[in-house]
Design an enzyme around this catalytic site. Structure first.
Site, short mmCIF file in Angstrom:
data_model
loop_
_atom_site.label_atom_id
_atom_site.label_comp_id
_atom_site.label_asym_id
_atom_site.label_seq_id
_atom_site.Cartn_x
_atom_site.Cartn_y
_atom_site.Cartn_z
N ARG A 54 22.11 -46.61 43.05
CA ARG A 54 21.37 -45.23 43.12
C ARG A 54 22.55 -44.05 43.25
O ARG A 54 22.07 -42.92 42.72
CB ARG A 54 20.53 -45.37 44.43
CG ARG A 54 19.82 -43.75 44.80
CD ARG A 54 18.59 -43.97 45.54
NE ARG A 54 18.39 -44.96 46.49
CZ ARG A 54 19.14 -44.78 47.59
NH1 ARG A 54 19.75 -43.76 47.89
NH2 ARG A 54 19.21 -45.72 48.76
N TYR B 46 6.82 -26.02 28.47
CA TYR B 46 6.31 -27.31 28.39
C TYR B 46 5.49 -27.05 29.61
O TYR B 46 5.74 -26.86 30.85
CB TYR B 46 7.48 -28.31 28.80
CG TYR B 46 7.11 -29.58 29.03
CD1 TYR B 46 6.73 -30.48 28.02
CD2 TYR B 46 7.13 -30.20 30.44
CE1 TYR B 46 6.12 -31.61 28.20
CE2 TYR B 46 6.69 -31.42 30.45
CZ TYR B 46 6.17 -32.25 29.66
OH TYR B 46 6.00 -33.55 29.87
N ASP C 243 16.09 -25.03 29.35
CA ASP C 243 15.37 -26.41 28.99
C ASP C 243 15.92 -26.29 27.57
O ASP C 243 15.34 -25.65 26.59
CB ASP C 243 13.80 -26.47 29.18
CG ASP C 243 13.27 -27.65 28.50
OD1 ASP C 243 14.00 -28.29 27.85
OD2 ASP C 243 12.04 -28.07 28.99
N LYS D 116 13.47 -37.09 24.27
CA LYS D 116 13.27 -36.43 22.80
C LYS D 116 14.54 -36.72 21.77
O LYS D 116 14.84 -37.82 21.58
CB LYS D 116 12.76 -35.04 23.13
CG LYS D 116 11.82 -34.86 24.16
CD LYS D 116 10.60 -35.37 24.05
CE LYS D 116 9.76 -35.54 25.01
NZ LYS D 116 9.51 -34.08 25.92
C1 LIG Z 1 9.11 -33.88 27.15
C2 LIG Z 1 9.57 -32.53 27.60
C3 LIG Z 1 9.76 -32.34 29.00
C4 LIG Z 1 9.33 -33.50 30.06
O1 LIG Z 1 10.29 -34.63 29.76
P1 LIG Z 1 9.64 -36.18 30.07
O2 LIG Z 1 10.66 -37.07 29.48
O3 LIG Z 1 8.48 -36.37 29.28
O4 LIG Z 1 9.53 -36.22 31.51
C5 LIG Z 1 10.29 -31.16 29.48
N1 LIG Z 1 10.72 -30.02 28.61
C6 LIG Z 1 10.26 -30.16 27.33
C7 LIG Z 1 10.65 -29.28 26.34
C8 LIG Z 1 9.87 -31.40 26.77
O5 LIG Z 1 9.57 -31.60 25.57
#
Ligand SMILES: *Cc1c(COP(=O)(O)O)cnc(C)c1O
Length: 408
Positions: free
Chosen positions: A48, A101, A173, A198
């Site tokens: 962890r 998001y 982000d 992603k």
């Molecule tokens: C998918 C996504 C998230 C969240 O991520 P997870 O891996 O699904 O928890 C946050 N920001 C954007 C722009 C995303 O496409």
């Protein structure tokens, strides 16, 4: 310093000295033998706190974002949660971009609100609106650029200056652009978050998230210390297998992004000329409102396209459900193309609010398949959508899950 693709392949990927294995082993272990009480052999005590596979991925991603430190989490949302908990205190106000998001809004408004955090949703492509939304208790601005699903472009340098003058943090982000196309820390942002699910993972086979921080003192503590402690004490870490998959994906990020960008630009031009399509959202198009700004802060325009259908809601629903390669799914950024109906899938929680997504809008995640095959797929899909009469009620195809838990 070495270039992007060199760092992507080598940063943090320490060869195994014991066997000479080119690929470091996956350290699938929870704990590490100590040479004496609290005498740690290579600085590792318990996974962890630190794990060589996770640390390797963190180092690799941090090198690509040019940060001070990187931290890997079990999902993008876990990364967001950890960052916010690490830097905020009860009574703080934060500003969220209006097109973003849905899960970020859910996290802040449904979970963090209970702990004394308040949030305003602001159109952050409008700098006057952004400045006007700042309050004495505003501690953080959170922006997504390009945004989801309308691909709006926000000015990173201007928002960073605005935040800094106010003593607030700018968090970006960077999931859609990835560090290959855009490095927010270079524009003055304090932290970057990713859903590594992603483009970084890139193969739709792993969930993950990451926080990369700048070298910055926030409320008497470095951001790296604050997020590192939150990761250890909060415990939402990414496991070794997931970090291995994300690190393997990250090595080819540059190659994949080149292909995603080239094919998406070709498809965007093609779609723009189709009579069934009323509007195409893609920052690479000269007609896109944010095109010139995107060209100043991104080295490419990404793999996501949104479009509106002249045939309205029914045409959009039909297109989303009638293609072979563009499979109907939430998520994005994999080598395979995906299509999504954001209003009722990823953004279902915004129905009935000012942020609800138009009913005639479809989002494409353009994969790395042959462009000609994707065009053939879209041609067939648009033909099906073009035949769909808008007088038919949506109930014929309206049995999509409308889960407020929908994500990605
Ligand atoms: C998918 C996504 C998230 C969240 O991520 P997870 O891996 O699904 O928890 C946050 N920001 C954007 C722009 C995303 O496409």
């Amino acid at each position: 310093m070495s270039g992007f693709n060199t760092l992507a392949v080598h940063a943090g990927q320490h060869k195994d000295p014991a066997t000479g294995a080119v690929i470091p082993p996956i350290y699938q272990t929870s704990t590490f033998i100590q040479d004496g009480i609290n005498v740690l052999r290579a600085g590792h005590e318990y996974s962890r706190g630190s794990n060589p596979t996770r640390n390797g991925f963190e180092e690799q991603l941090n090198a690509l974002e040019r940060g001070a430190a990187g931290f890997a989490f079990a999902s993008g949302i876990a990364a967001e949660d950890a960052l916010l908990r690490a830097v905020l205190a009860p009574g703080d106000h934060i500003i969220l971009g209006s097109d973003g998001y849905g899960g970020t809004h859910r996290l802040v408004n449904n979970l963090h609100r209970k702990w004394g955090i308040s949030a305003s949703t602001v159109e952050l492509t409008d700098l006057t609106a952004a400045a006007a939304a700042l309050r004495p208790d505003t501690a953080l601005i959170w922006v997504e650029t390009p945004s989801n699903p309308l691909l709006k472009i926000a000015d990173l340098s201007a928002l960073a200056s605005l935040a800094r003058e106010h003593g607030a943090l700018l968090v970006v982000d960077n999931t859609f652009a990835t560090p290959y196309l855009q490095r927010p820390l270079d524009f003055g942002a304090h932290a970057v978050i990713h859903s590594t699910t992603k483009y970084i993972g890139g193969h739709s086979d792993v969930l993950g998230g990451a926080v990369i921080v700048a070298d910055y003192l926030h409320r008497g503590q470095s951001l790296a210390e604050a997020v590192g402690y939150q990761q250890f004490a909060g415990g939402a870490v990414a496991g070794p297998q997931d970090c291995y998959l994300a690190a393997r994906g990250l090595k080819t990020l540059g190659l994949r992004m080149e292909r995603h960008c080239a094919t998406a630009l070709e498809l965007a031009h093609w779609l723009q000329a189709r009579p069934e399509v009323s509007r195409v959202y893609y920052p690479g198009l000269g007609s896109h409102r944010g095109h010139r700004l995107a060209a100043t802060q991104q080295s490419g325009f990404g793999g996501i396209i949104s479009l509106q259908l002249a045939g309205g809601e029914h045409a959009a629903r039909t297109l989303a459900q009638s293609m072979e390669y563009f499979q109907l799914s939430v998520s994005l950024g994999g080598v395979e193309s995906l299509v999504c109906y954001p209003r009722e899938m990823t953004h279902a929680s915004t129905i009935g609010t000012a942020q609800q997504i138009p009913a005639d809008l479809v989002r494409l995640s353009v994969g790395i398949e042959e462009p000609a095959d994707l065009i053939a797929d879209l041609t067939a899909g648009l033909a099906a959508a073009g035949c769909a009469t808008s007088s038919t009620t949506s109930s014929a195809t309206g049995n999509l899950p409308r889960s407020a838990m929908a994500s990605a």
